[in-house]
Write an enzyme that holds these catalytic residues in place. Structure first.
Site, mmCIF file in Angstrom:
data_model
loop_
_atom_site.group_PDB
_atom_site.id
_atom_site.type_symbol
_atom_site.label_atom_id
_atom_site.label_comp_id
_atom_site.label_asym_id
_atom_site.label_seq_id
_atom_site.Cartn_x
_atom_site.Cartn_y
_atom_site.Cartn_z
ATOM 1 N N GLY A 8 -96.684 -38.140 0.846
ATOM 2 C CA GLY A 8 -97.904 -38.743 0.295
ATOM 3 C C GLY A 8 -98.918 -37.661 -0.026
ATOM 4 O O GLY A 8 -99.456 -37.035 0.890
ATOM 5 N N LYS A 151 -109.326 -49.609 14.698
ATOM 6 C CA LYS A 151 -109.583 -49.085 13.348
ATOM 7 C C LYS A 151 -109.416 -50.215 12.325
ATOM 8 O O LYS A 151 -110.196 -50.327 11.378
ATOM 9 C CB LYS A 151 -108.612 -47.924 13.060
ATOM 10 C CG LYS A 151 -108.783 -47.285 11.689
ATOM 11 C CD LYS A 151 -109.961 -46.356 11.650
ATOM 12 C CE LYS A 151 -110.289 -45.729 10.297
ATOM 13 N NZ LYS A 151 -109.256 -45.486 9.351
ATOM 14 N N ASN A 169 -120.643 -46.983 1.996
ATOM 15 C CA ASN A 169 -120.551 -47.557 3.346
ATOM 16 C C ASN A 169 -121.931 -47.795 3.975
ATOM 17 O O ASN A 169 -122.147 -48.793 4.659
ATOM 18 C CB ASN A 169 -119.739 -46.635 4.262
ATOM 19 C CG ASN A 169 -118.293 -46.531 3.824
ATOM 20 O OD1 ASN A 169 -117.871 -47.221 2.889
ATOM 21 N ND2 ASN A 169 -117.527 -45.669 4.469
HETATM 22 O O1 KPL Z 1 -111.386 -45.698 7.024
HETATM 23 C C1 KPL Z 1 -112.267 -45.868 6.208
HETATM 24 C C2 KPL Z 1 -111.845 -46.172 4.823
HETATM 25 O O2 KPL Z 1 -112.615 -46.000 3.905
HETATM 26 O O3 KPL Z 1 -110.667 -46.556 4.662
HETATM 27 C C3 KPL Z 1 -113.706 -45.865 6.653
HETATM 28 C C4 KPL Z 1 -113.753 -45.609 8.140
HETATM 29 C C5 KPL Z 1 -114.346 -47.182 6.335
HETATM 30 C C6 KPL Z 1 -114.496 -44.735 6.051
HETATM 31 O O4 KPL Z 1 -114.744 -44.875 4.706
#
Ligand code: KPL
Length: 268
Positions: A8, A151, A169
């Site tokens: 990847g 997560k 974000n």
């Molecule tokens: O993991 C992330 C993502 O964008 O996939 C976060 C933690 C939200 C950071 O952008």
């Protein structure tokens, strides 16, 4: 020096490759092209969640080589466990990276949480050393599903909201988002609890807002996918959550609506 394969060549795959090369490791970075020589001692899988099955099947790694799955969301770990008999490790990272014109830029120093999932644990030391060179600090968990669910819970709020509204974000810190974030968390808690992941509403909301603040200027990976007209990873995040909820007899209408909404956006 270890011979490390990275499957990847997206932002995280390239970042990991760059950092391991700087640490004098021998790295093969595999994007879409076929691998010439498959002599890596360890493969780090950094593809999109929906590419894992096809990419690993095409790689066909020798069955004693450990695989470390570092993609977003959940679901591919089960697919992979059913596909190969290799020692399997899972991990997740909060490092931020941006790919631009073939180069990669680290947009946020984070950490890595990982653990053993299936098969032999003999190469745990190698996995630990490599992840600590690539994404330090890398912390090993006895129950790796705990950090992965944490997560996923964070991503299940930040990613679809930022992708839907096309905001960074940090925008989620505004008062206008707080009721929706709390409602999404409230809906998730029983699903997480049924998976053995106990959180309080206050603690999970606080963790989500802390990540939104720490990555305030970032474009979430889901918004980046939307803007680049790529398929998003919503199936492995909110989709996985909704499927688990359904199996548990729980209802998650807000997450279901986001899953459908983000999926529909990709179809235009
Ligand atoms: O993991 C992330 C993502 O964008 O996939 C976060 C933690 C939200 C950071 O952008």
């Amino acid at each position: 020096m270890a011979k490390i394969g990275i499957l990847g060549a997206g932002a995280i795959g390239r970042l990991v490759a760059q950092r391991l090369r700087k640490a004098d490791q021998e790295v093969t970075l595999k994007g879409r092209e076929p691998v010439q020589e498959n002599d890596a001692e360890l493969w780090l899988i950094c593809t999109k969640s929906y590419q894992v099955k096809e990419a690993v099947a095409a790689l066909s790694p020798p069955c004693d080589v450990p695989l470390v799955l570092l993609c977003n969301g959940l679901g591919p770990h089960q697919t992979l466990a059913g596909l190969v008999s290799n020692p399997l490790y899972l991990g997740t990272t909060t490092y931020g990276a941006r790919k631009s014109e073939g180069a990669v830029e680290m947009t946020g120093r984070g950490q890595c949480w990982y653990g053993h999932y299936r098969g032999s644990k003999a190469q745990l030391g190698l996995v630990h050393r490599v992840l600590n060179l690539a994404l330090p600090p890398a912390q090993c968990f006895d129950n790796v599903l705990a950090p992965l669910w944490r997560k996923l819970a964070i991503n299940a709020v930040i990613n679809p909201l930022t992708a839907r509204d096309k905001v960074a974000n940090g925008a989620l810190l505004a008062d206008t988002y707080q009721a929706e974030i709390t409602a999404l968390v409230t809906e998730m808690l029983p699903v997480l609890a049924a998976e053995g992941q106990a959180f309080t509403k206050e603690a999970l909301v606080a963790q989500i807002l802390a990540v939104a603040e720490a990555t305030a200027a970032n474009t979430s990976s889901m918004l980046a996918d939307r803007l680049a007209h790529r398929r998003t990873e919503i199936d492995a995040i909110n989709g996985y959550l909704c499927q688990k909820a359904q199996m548990q007899g729980l209802s998650t209408p807000r997450h279901l609506a986001l899953w459908q909404q983000i999926t529909a956006l990709g179809e235009h």
